[in-house]
Design a protein around this motif. Sequence first.
Motif, mmCIF file in Angstrom:
data_model
loop_
_atom_site.group_PDB
_atom_site.id
_atom_site.type_symbol
_atom_site.label_atom_id
_atom_site.label_comp_id
_atom_site.label_asym_id
_atom_site.label_seq_id
_atom_site.Cartn_x
_atom_site.Cartn_y
_atom_site.Cartn_z
ATOM 1 N N ALA A 606 0.823 -1.211 0.000
ATOM 2 C CA ALA A 606 0.000 0.000 0.000
ATOM 3 C C ALA A 606 0.853 1.256 0.000
ATOM 4 C CB ALA A 606 -0.937 -0.009 1.207
ATOM 5 N N LEU A 607 1.961 1.259 0.738
ATOM 6 C CA LEU A 607 2.835 2.426 0.772
ATOM 7 C C LEU A 607 3.470 2.696 -0.583
ATOM 8 C CD1 LEU A 607 4.635 2.027 4.212
ATOM 9 C CD2 LEU A 607 2.834 3.633 3.599
ATOM 10 N N LEU A 679 -6.788 5.688 -6.975
ATOM 11 C CA LEU A 679 -6.603 4.640 -5.971
ATOM 12 C C LEU A 679 -5.164 4.648 -5.443
ATOM 13 C CD1 LEU A 679 -7.944 1.016 -6.247
ATOM 14 C CD2 LEU A 679 -5.587 1.427 -5.583
ATOM 15 N N ILE A 680 -4.191 4.846 -6.355
ATOM 16 C CA ILE A 680 -2.785 4.905 -5.932
ATOM 17 C C ILE A 680 -2.603 6.024 -4.909
ATOM 18 C CG2 ILE A 680 -0.429 5.401 -6.702
ATOM 19 C CD1 ILE A 680 -1.164 4.143 -9.402
ATOM 20 N N ARG A 681 -3.119 7.200 -5.230
ATOM 21 C CA ARG A 681 -2.980 8.330 -4.306
ATOM 22 C C ARG A 681 -3.688 8.062 -2.986
ATOM 23 N NH1 ARG A 681 -3.650 11.781 -8.968
ATOM 24 N NH2 ARG A 681 -1.695 12.923 -9.346
ATOM 25 N N ASP A 682 -4.903 7.529 -3.078
ATOM 26 C CA ASP A 682 -5.684 7.289 -1.862
ATOM 27 C C ASP A 682 -4.999 6.281 -0.956
ATOM 28 O OD1 ASP A 682 -7.611 9.064 -2.667
ATOM 29 O OD2 ASP A 682 -9.029 7.538 -3.378
ATOM 30 N N ALA A 683 -4.418 5.234 -1.544
ATOM 31 C CA ALA A 683 -3.769 4.200 -0.729
ATOM 32 C C ALA A 683 -2.600 4.776 0.050
ATOM 33 C CB ALA A 683 -3.308 3.047 -1.615
ATOM 34 N N VAL A 684 -1.766 5.570 -0.615
ATOM 35 C CA VAL A 684 -0.595 6.133 0.062
ATOM 36 C C VAL A 684 -1.017 7.178 1.098
ATOM 37 C CG1 VAL A 684 1.538 7.442 -0.254
ATOM 38 C CG2 VAL A 684 0.922 5.659 -1.896
ATOM 39 N N GLY A 688 -0.879 5.548 4.710
ATOM 40 C CA GLY A 688 0.461 5.900 5.170
ATOM 41 C C GLY A 688 0.556 6.207 6.657
ATOM 42 N N PRO A 689 -0.284 7.110 7.189
ATOM 43 C CA PRO A 689 -0.164 7.431 8.610
ATOM 44 C C PRO A 689 -0.496 6.258 9.535
ATOM 45 C CG PRO A 689 -1.487 9.067 7.429
ATOM 46 C CD PRO A 689 -1.313 7.904 6.504
#
Length: 845
Positions: A606-607, A679-684, A688-689
């Motif tokens: 996911a990161l 989706l790529i942006r949302d996953a990171v 991420g936090p």
Amino acid sequence: MRAIQRFTVRPVLPDVLKPLGDLALNLRWSWHADTGELFRTIDPELWRRTGGDPVRLLAEAAPERLAALAADPSFVADLDRVRADLADYLTGDRWYQRYAADTPDAPAAIGYFSPEFGITEVLPQYSGGLGILAGDHLKTASDLGVPIIGVGLLYRQGYFRQSLDASGWQQEQYPLLDPNALPLSLLRDHEGPVRIEVPLAGHRLLAQVWLADVGRVPLLLLDSDLEDNEGPERMITDRLYGGGADHRLAQEVLLGIGGVRAIRAYCAATGHPAPEVFHTNEGHAGFLGLERIREYLADGSGFDAAVERTRAGTVFTTHTPVPAGIDRFPRELIAAQFEGFGDLDLDRVLALGAEDYGGGDPGTFNMAVMGLRLAQRANGVSRLHGEVSRRMFRGLWREFDEAEVPIGSITNGVHHRTWMHPELVSLLDGARDAGDDPDAERWDALAGLDDGALWALKRRLRGELINVCRQRLAASAAHRGQPAEWTGAVLDDDVITIGFARRVPSYKRLTLMLRDPERLARLLTHPTRPIQLVIAGKSHPADEGGKRLIQQLVQFADAERVRRRIVFLPDYDIALAKPLYPGCDVWLNNPLRPYEACGTSGMKAALNGAANLSIRDGWWDEWYDPHFGWEIPSAEGAADQDHRDAVEAAALYDVIENEIVPRFYDADADGVPRRWVRLIRDAVAGLGPKVTAARMVREYVSELYTPAAASSKILDSAAAEQLAAWADRVRAGWPGVLVDHVASRAEDSVQVGDRIEVTALIRLGDLEPDDVEVQLVAGRLDGDDELRELRPVPLQAEPGPSDEVHRYSGTVAVERAGAIGYTVRILPRNRYLANSAELNLVRYP
């Protein structure tokens, strides 16, 4: 002719380059991009051939090349800059120093014990998730400035290297490791190399201690391969998870007892503060509790007081959701080992690991049970795993509701600077503002990259993975005696890539994807919208069932029809994982719920902007969101395992075919699949936090380490003796504790918002009111009138009708409609107890 001994001769570096030796011996280079790049520039081709190992690089670098670098002002300037950066990193204040300044009970040091540590592929002292988690814990502790001392064993043959034979059957090789060729140094004091002595079933076992610098964190690795030991004792630290019960027990005695002694020696030699908290990462290191009890006995404490002092400063983390994953030894083997160990009473030692509860085996010593009994604080590694652990170990607290079993949870995390692709880390760093928290990341950094650029980056990362796959597959084919020419055309830069890589026990279901091989083949070979699968994983050498699963998958992947779209890559390790996570578009995980304790591989994916496709198990059960990926519906109510596999496999195919594939391939006129890029942006940004080890380690510090240090500080020798005497008195007097009568008063028609008044008459026998807490416990009623979703409310003492009968009263608010109920209970109370279930005593009406 095979050598029986190896020596590694380290080079003599020019004076101006001597800092390279110090940089090579601090494992920060494994996650610090500038340090790694400095070593790479010495000789890029040699760096590649040595597997990114700076110690080997320096040993094999040509003297004329080193001389040229010493005369190169640009390289020397880069070296000075990187050296200064490391010095600042090692000495400057970080998050923990700021935390400790405002937190008086913050521990000065924590001992962290684990049987394996996955720091880098250069130091192969890990087998799977437990070791990688332990390595990420140490790296993150270093980044945050948390004063941890790691303790493990140095395995001279590490974990096995995996290859495949012509039939696809797993083969194991155990390369011999020379510690002098690794980024390690011997721990020394003023007398020379430190030696630790441990009693081993009537024999004396000696071990030397190797030191790995993990940034700011020292990692102590005990090694029994010494000439002063007898032949069998020298082999105790030969392999990770090798040998039979005797061998495993010897390893765990060395890890636990020898590990505490190694910490004492390290602190004496270096002046490092002694740990106030000891963290047992799984039950393998549980014997550290016995060594600490022995130390307290030697200081004059009684056994019960020594146990209380040990428990106060101990944290136990369980990582397994299945009883089969726990180390259990025959009782007689433990008796032989600990007969005459210090002043410890053997029967008391055996009782610590006894399975003396329903369903337990009285002839077995259970390491997890001992770990729980010797730790005042315990946790699982995801929210769901905490629930599973409370259910699994409820027999130790059988008088309490399952939800009240004192095992909490801290969900695992991953060290993002190790597992994120360097280009993505660079984007995070580039998004920082001058006023940002130095320990926080800008997880919205990808918002600064337009869709086309982000999609091109992901395609490039996919291409890097495909190159690695082709190289590894060609080497594997050659080893198997197969032609390798075709491997140069496997996989495609523009095809959606699904990754699956993990250990191969049966519950992780490596071959669920093969349930309907024809349907899978159609998905792989679709003429316009195919999928491709990259798979890796090792089975334990003794797990024949796991090996058969690997063979089954390899034989499917060998078929000419599909072999360009599905690959199995042998010898899964950190070196393979690093390009695998960034190169995948989807990360697949299909364990049998709820047998995945956490499953951090999906976090790493996911990161790197990959979507998760997983059963709602482990961490994915906790943080699943359709913005981050897909869930595979779990058929836990299926009649049998075969039917459950069939249902879940069909669901897996459906999600891939009907949801994932269309979203990936639906591109606009510029060739960019906008919804997938989102989706790529949302996953990171969204995960991420949550999934970073920085969040995890901070939670360990605030929720476990600091409270444990506080308990350890206040429970000195005198307080521990008082607590032990009080506990003995309470246990002896508990049969006389009774709930004599309970009465309630409420309106005839109870509505939400009303309060119910409850009065209880209590008999305490020989105990005093200060020894107990009387609680009103309210909750929802199920169909069997059992209370659920409990809400305990302390009742207040009032004058009673006599000296023998005490009155307690209080009220409970009605917060929601439906069937509710309550009961009253009595629990022991003492300020030194961390929770009310510690004595496993409770009295109901």
